[in-house]
Design an enzyme around this catalytic site. Sequence first.
Site, mmCIF file in Angstrom:
data_model
loop_
_atom_site.group_PDB
_atom_site.id
_atom_site.type_symbol
_atom_site.label_atom_id
_atom_site.label_comp_id
_atom_site.label_asym_id
_atom_site.label_seq_id
_atom_site.Cartn_x
_atom_site.Cartn_y
_atom_site.Cartn_z
ATOM 1 C CD GLU A 44 -10.591 -55.333 20.177
ATOM 2 O OE1 GLU A 44 -11.611 -55.060 20.830
ATOM 3 O OE2 GLU A 44 -9.446 -54.947 20.510
ATOM 4 C CE LYS A 130 -13.090 -55.542 24.412
ATOM 5 N NZ LYS A 130 -12.439 -54.504 23.578
ATOM 6 C CB CYS A 164 -8.918 -55.621 23.676
ATOM 7 S SG CYS A 164 -7.975 -54.077 23.586
#
Length: 317
Positions: A44, A130, A164
């Site tokens: 990430e 995200k 994540c």
Amino acid sequence: MAKLKVAAIQATTVPFDAAAATARTVALLGEAAAKGVQLAVFPEAFIGGYPKGLDFGCAIGRRTPEGREDFARYVRGSISIPGPEVEQLITACAEHDIHAVVGIIERDGGTLYCTALYLAPGRLLGIHRKLMPTGSERLVWGFGDASTLTVVDTPYGKLGGAICWEHYMPLMRAAYYAKGVQLWAAPTADDRETWVATMRHIAMEGRCFVIGACQVMRRSDFPADYASRIEAGADEWMMHGRSVIVGPLGEILAGPLLDEEGILTADIDTDDILGATLDFDAVGHYSRPDLFTLHVDERPQTPVAFGGKPVASGTGS
């Protein structure tokens, strides 16, 4: 179905310096390809940086000039789509005949997004923004939408994944499983021991191969004036890694790797997924569609473009 070698890239990046971080990514793609890797997953925010410990001078009802300068530096280190850094990555994938998933900080107007690029030799297949920045990440990252719940076709199978703590969103996982993901990329900044359990759970739940990649960073890898609220000596680790590769029955195939750089690899056969669904298929015989339904609104809420064309759906090819 196909046999291939996959890799989780656990490495130190150059935060706030897009050119240097891109060069580092290109070099690592070459190293992975030299090991025979056909699909590499990077952490990430590998290009742009994960600002661990920064508060950007923010409290409720208060912002500081110093925090605004921290954010300005973060913006300057981000990249745009399309842009020269993305072109460099596309070219590198072509030169090394490799597919890759690379975590970046994307700049779109005045907003930054935590984004994953899906790259093939010679082209950008798609992106994923995200959906839900975690905790204080919401200070500096915008919210993605379901138009980039991207699953792309590759010669090795369907490639998708999450970033994540999106992995803790059950309905999002279900949406990806419904798209038939076989190769699950998991760029992350979570370096805790509990993250390994998450990777194993998703591999078992989705009956897919999971490739989890996290950075390793010492305090000295950040700028000297980095205003981290996490106290650490110059040689102390601020990000520990724990990258891991997991098979579709939850078996660990490589890693976890802790407190060191490395390219984890595993030889996999996506044909193994067929047998793994004997007793469980999250969106098949175990889904009970007579009881449960899931609706996903994939209409773009935040326009995204790459290669001069808008991304209109969550599926690429």
